[in-house]
Design a protein around this motif. Structure first.
Motif, short mmCIF file in Angstrom:
data_model
loop_
_atom_site.label_atom_id
_atom_site.label_comp_id
_atom_site.label_asym_id
_atom_site.label_seq_id
_atom_site.Cartn_x
_atom_site.Cartn_y
_atom_site.Cartn_z
N VAL A 23 0.84 -1.20 0.00
CA VAL A 23 0.00 0.00 0.00
C VAL A 23 0.87 1.25 0.00
CG1 VAL A 23 -1.59 1.35 1.44
CG2 VAL A 23 -2.02 -1.07 1.02
N ALA A 24 1.93 1.26 0.82
CA ALA A 24 2.82 2.42 0.87
C ALA A 24 3.51 2.64 -0.47
CB ALA A 24 3.85 2.23 1.97
N LEU A 25 3.93 1.55 -1.12
CA LEU A 25 4.58 1.66 -2.43
C LEU A 25 3.64 2.25 -3.47
CD1 LEU A 25 6.99 1.02 -4.33
CD2 LEU A 25 5.91 -1.20 -4.70
N ILE A 26 2.44 1.71 -3.54
CA ILE A 26 1.48 2.20 -4.54
C ILE A 26 1.06 3.63 -4.22
CG2 ILE A 26 -0.78 1.80 -5.61
CD1 ILE A 26 1.53 -0.27 -6.26
N ALA A 27 0.87 3.94 -2.94
CA ALA A 27 0.50 5.31 -2.56
C ALA A 27 1.61 6.30 -2.91
CB ALA A 27 0.17 5.38 -1.08
N SER A 28 2.87 5.86 -2.78
CA SER A 28 3.98 6.75 -3.11
C SER A 28 4.03 7.03 -4.62
CB SER A 28 5.30 6.17 -2.63
OG SER A 28 5.67 5.04 -3.39
N LEU A 29 3.45 6.15 -5.40
CA LEU A 29 3.41 6.35 -6.85
C LEU A 29 2.12 7.05 -7.31
CD1 LEU A 29 4.74 2.86 -7.97
CD2 LEU A 29 5.99 5.02 -7.94
N SER A 30 1.31 7.50 -6.38
CA SER A 30 0.01 8.07 -6.75
C SER A 30 0.12 9.32 -7.62
CB SER A 30 -0.83 8.38 -5.50
OG SER A 30 -0.22 9.39 -4.74
N ASN A 31 1.17 10.12 -7.44
CA ASN A 31 1.34 11.30 -8.31
C ASN A 31 1.61 10.89 -9.74
OD1 ASN A 31 0.92 13.19 -6.30
ND2 ASN A 31 3.08 13.33 -5.77
N VAL A 32 2.43 9.87 -9.91
CA VAL A 32 2.73 9.37 -11.26
C VAL A 32 1.48 8.74 -11.88
CG1 VAL A 32 4.11 7.72 -12.58
CG2 VAL A 32 5.15 8.96 -10.67
N ILE A 33 0.83 7.89 -11.11
CA ILE A 33 -0.37 7.20 -11.61
C ILE A 33 -1.48 8.22 -11.87
CG2 ILE A 33 -2.14 5.48 -11.08
CD1 ILE A 33 0.03 4.07 -9.33
N GLY A 34 -1.59 9.22 -11.00
CA GLY A 34 -2.62 10.25 -11.16
C GLY A 34 -2.44 11.08 -12.42
N GLY A 35 -1.23 11.10 -12.97
CA GLY A 35 -0.98 11.85 -14.20
C GLY A 35 -1.38 11.11 -15.45
N VAL A 37 -3.98 9.02 -18.01
CA VAL A 37 -5.40 9.13 -18.36
C VAL A 37 -6.17 8.06 -17.59
CG1 VAL A 37 -4.97 10.14 -20.63
CG2 VAL A 37 -5.09 7.66 -20.40
N TRP A 38 -7.44 8.28 -17.36
CA TRP A 38 -8.19 7.42 -16.44
C TRP A 38 -8.23 5.95 -16.84
CZ3 TRP A 38 -12.44 4.53 -17.40
CH2 TRP A 38 -13.18 4.82 -18.52
N PRO A 39 -8.29 5.59 -18.12
CA PRO A 39 -8.29 4.15 -18.43
C PRO A 39 -6.98 3.47 -18.00
CG PRO A 39 -9.11 5.37 -20.32
CD PRO A 39 -8.55 6.37 -19.36
N LEU A 40 -5.86 4.18 -18.17
CA LEU A 40 -4.59 3.62 -17.71
C LEU A 40 -4.53 3.55 -16.19
CD1 LEU A 40 -1.98 5.17 -20.18
CD2 LEU A 40 -2.79 2.81 -20.06
N GLN A 41 -5.07 4.56 -15.52
CA GLN A 41 -5.14 4.53 -14.06
C GLN A 41 -5.91 3.30 -13.59
OE1 GLN A 41 -6.51 8.04 -12.03
NE2 GLN A 41 -5.51 9.38 -13.51
N LEU A 42 -7.03 3.05 -14.24
CA LEU A 42 -7.86 1.90 -13.89
C LEU A 42 -7.07 0.60 -14.05
CD1 LEU A 42 -10.64 0.69 -13.18
CD2 LEU A 42 -11.12 0.66 -15.64
N ILE A 43 -6.37 0.47 -15.16
CA ILE A 43 -5.57 -0.74 -15.40
C ILE A 43 -4.49 -0.89 -14.34
CG2 ILE A 43 -3.92 -1.81 -16.99
CD1 ILE A 43 -5.64 -0.57 -19.29
N VAL A 44 -3.78 0.20 -14.05
CA VAL A 44 -2.70 0.14 -13.05
C VAL A 44 -3.26 -0.27 -11.70
CG1 VAL A 44 -1.07 1.55 -11.72
CG2 VAL A 44 -1.18 1.78 -14.20
N TYR A 45 -4.35 0.34 -11.27
CA TYR A 45 -4.89 0.02 -9.95
C TYR A 45 -5.48 -1.39 -9.89
CZ TYR A 45 -4.03 4.69 -8.16
OH TYR A 45 -3.43 5.83 -7.72
N VAL A 46 -6.09 -1.86 -10.97
CA VAL A 46 -6.60 -3.24 -10.98
C VAL A 46 -5.45 -4.22 -10.91
CG1 VAL A 46 -7.77 -4.96 -12.40
CG2 VAL A 46 -8.80 -2.72 -12.09
N VAL A 47 -4.42 -4.00 -11.73
CA VAL A 47 -3.27 -4.92 -11.74
C VAL A 47 -2.54 -4.90 -10.39
CG1 VAL A 47 -0.99 -5.33 -12.78
CG2 VAL A 47 -2.97 -4.88 -14.23
N THR A 48 -2.28 -3.72 -9.86
CA THR A 48 -1.57 -3.67 -8.57
C THR A 48 -2.46 -4.17 -7.43
OG1 THR A 48 -2.20 -1.33 -8.27
CG2 THR A 48 -0.04 -1.79 -9.25
N GLY A 49 -3.76 -4.09 -7.61
CA GLY A 49 -4.67 -4.63 -6.61
C GLY A 49 -4.70 -6.15 -6.60
N ILE A 50 -4.30 -6.76 -7.70
CA ILE A 50 -4.29 -8.22 -7.80
C ILE A 50 -2.91 -8.79 -7.51
CG2 ILE A 50 -4.57 -10.14 -9.42
CD1 ILE A 50 -6.82 -8.47 -10.74
#
Length: 70
Positions: A23-35, A37-50
């Motif tokens: 969680v800390a690792l993914i949260a630290s990347l939130s600025n990068v992920i937040g930049g 587009v939303w479909p890519l954000q969705l893919i990143v969060y789904v993949v990292t969630g699994i």
């Protein structure tokens, strides 16, 4: 009756530590992920969630049997 194993509490603590680190690792990347587009954000969060689930099977096996592999 067998003596209780220390592996179960140790395994639970290791799993909780894994989750907190992930969680800390993914949260630290939130600025990068937040930049992204939303479909890519969705893919990143789904993949990292699994992905964090992958180490659980060997960990649970070790907690039950004391072996990492079947």
């Amino acid at each position: 009756m067998s003596e209780p194993s220390w592996r179960k509490p140790a395994g639970v603590l290791a799993i909780l530590a894994l989750i907190l680190i992930w969680v800390a690792l993914i949260a630290s990347l939130s600025n990068v992920i937040g930049g992204l587009v939303w479909p890519l954000q969705l893919i990143v969060y789904v993949v990292t969630g699994i992905i964090w689930i992958a180490p659980l099977k060997p960990m649970l096996r070790w907690m039950e049997t004391g072996r990492w592999r079947a």
